[in-house]
Write an enzyme that holds these catalytic residues in place. Structure first.
Site, PDB file in Angstrom:
ATOM      1  N   ASP A  73      -0.787   7.269   3.964  1.00 14.71           N
ATOM      2  CA  ASP A  73      -1.364   7.593   2.824  1.00 14.71           C
ATOM      3  C   ASP A  73      -2.541   8.453   3.600  1.00 14.71           C
ATOM      4  O   ASP A  73      -2.990   9.532   2.606  1.00 14.71           O
ATOM      5  CB  ASP A  73      -1.969   6.313   2.051  1.00 14.71           C
ATOM      6  CG  ASP A  73      -0.878   5.716   1.196  1.00 14.71           C
ATOM      7  OD1 ASP A  73       0.163   6.055   1.197  1.00 14.71           O
ATOM      8  OD2 ASP A  73      -1.264   4.572   0.632  1.00 14.71           O
ATOM      9  N   THR A 188      -6.706   1.052  -5.572  1.00 14.04           N
ATOM     10  CA  THR A 188      -5.857   0.379  -4.851  1.00 14.04           C
ATOM     11  C   THR A 188      -6.216   0.406  -3.318  1.00 14.04           C
ATOM     12  O   THR A 188      -5.163  -0.222  -2.385  1.00 14.04           O
ATOM     13  CB  THR A 188      -4.209   0.439  -4.774  1.00 14.04           C
ATOM     14  OG1 THR A 188      -3.915   1.913  -4.563  1.00 14.04           O
ATOM     15  CG2 THR A 188      -3.980   0.114  -6.202  1.00 14.04           C
ATOM     16  N   LEU A 192     -10.373  -1.552  -4.223  1.00 16.02           N
ATOM     17  CA  LEU A 192      -9.720  -3.043  -4.305  1.00 16.02           C
ATOM     18  C   LEU A 192     -10.115  -4.090  -3.342  1.00 16.02           C
ATOM     19  O   LEU A 192     -10.293  -5.094  -3.591  1.00 16.02           O
ATOM     20  CB  LEU A 192      -8.356  -2.844  -3.991  1.00 16.02           C
ATOM     21  CG  LEU A 192      -7.308  -3.989  -4.016  1.00 16.02           C
ATOM     22  CD1 LEU A 192      -7.414  -4.528  -5.844  1.00 16.02           C
ATOM     23  CD2 LEU A 192      -5.865  -3.690  -3.868  1.00 16.02           C
ATOM     24  N   SER A 193     -10.438  -3.719  -1.886  1.00 15.55           N
ATOM     25  CA  SER A 193     -10.967  -4.707  -1.157  1.00 15.55           C
ATOM     26  C   SER A 193     -12.409  -4.993  -1.329  1.00 15.55           C
ATOM     27  O   SER A 193     -12.880  -6.167  -0.985  1.00 15.55           O
ATOM     28  CB  SER A 193     -10.836  -4.260   0.099  1.00 15.55           C
ATOM     29  OG  SER A 193     -11.703  -3.071   0.581  1.00 15.55           O
TER      30      SER A 193
END
Length: 291
Positions: A73, A188, A192-193
């Site tokens: 990514d 995401t 998200l973390s």
């Protein structure tokens, strides 16, 4: 069905061990499909692959009608920022570990790419962020982000205090290790973390997530992407801002980061039958307990 693609830009994570034979195999496959192939310049120089045109990302955007990105990514994010203004669609072949936006398996690239090249695919458009850092009345930095804009404290310093305004309206002062402003794509990732929600790419919004806030009541919030969001540095040392990990360090008190939705969008192409929810199930291991 859409028109057939004619000229592919090939971009790879050239630092990855063993990437050259993978890129050559994909290039040969594309040529056999009747396509012209051009490599991103740094990819060509770093791997030593010859026999194809080698162009800068801007030149690829002007000459190619599709980009095939091989890596994870992170590789895709870098290319997407460069090609979004040209409207070039991107296909991601995953050589990374997670791959939310590089979703074609390296072992299945031929099966996936053949119909896509012929015009049979799923397309989605993703929102981008654009931002400016102001010091007094001077513009000292500009950036684009597919994932997120992150303001954070220095590694050896205490928390920062950040004043947030949305559409010229004061929202709050946050005391925290930092603040994340993420697109649906970036929801995401780091957001998200840090405890933020997942935003479906079809939602016209951003998520703002404090990082380890001093006040437990400082919670993530989903915002419409129609207004400009301004983050001002009130207190803290060695504060930095990053746009998809491209950082400007040593911000000063009073510096303001103004972020809004970019007029450009990223175009991702997926194999027919691709599903966002299936991606979440697979990448986040939501399949537990399913036969």
């Amino acid at each position: 069905m859409a028109s057939r693609f004619r000229h592919a830009a090939l971009v790879g994570k050239y630092q990855a061990h063993g990437i050259r034979p993978v890129l050559e195999e994909i290039a040969h496959f594309l040529v056999r499909q009747g396509m012209e192939v051009s490599l991103e310049k740094q990819t060509a120089q770093s791997t030593g692959i010859t026999g194809y045109g080698a162009f800068t990302p801007d030149e690829l955007g002007r000459h190619c009608d599709i980009a095939v990105v091989v890596g994870g990514d992170g590789t895709m994010l870098g290319v997407a920022r460069e090609l979004a203004r040209h409207g070039t669609p991107l296909v991601g072949i995953n050589q990374g570990r997670l791959g939310f936006i590089t979703d074609v398996s390296i072992g299945e690239f031929a099966k996936a790419l053949a119909p896509m090249i012929a015009g049979d695919y799923e397309e989605e458009r993703r929102t981008m962020l654009t931002g400016v850092v102001w010091r007094d009345e001077e513009r000292i930095f500009e950036g684009f982000a597919v994932n997120d804009v992150v303001v954070s404290r220095g590694a050896a310093s205490s928390m920062v205090e950040l004043k947030v305004e949305i559409g010229s309206e004061f929202v709050a002062n946050f005391r925290a290790d930092g603040l994340i402003l993420a697109s649906p794509t970036g929801s995401t990732a780091y957001a998200l973390s840090a405890g933020g929600p997942i935003l479906h790419p079809g939602i016209a919004g951003f998520v703002m997530v404090p990082i380890a806030p001093h006040e437990l009541s400082n919670r993530p919030i989903v915002l419409p992407d129609t207004a400009e969001i301004v983050i001002e540095i009130v207190a803290g040392r060695d504060t930095s801002v990053s746009f998809d990990m491209h950082a400007l360090a040593s911000l000063l008190h009073g510096d303001r980061i103004a972020v809004r939705r970019s007029r450009d969008q990223v175009r991702f192409l997926h194999p027919r039958g691709w599903s966002y929810y299936a991606t979440l199930r697979r990448k986040l291991r939501w399949n537990a307990g399913v036969a």
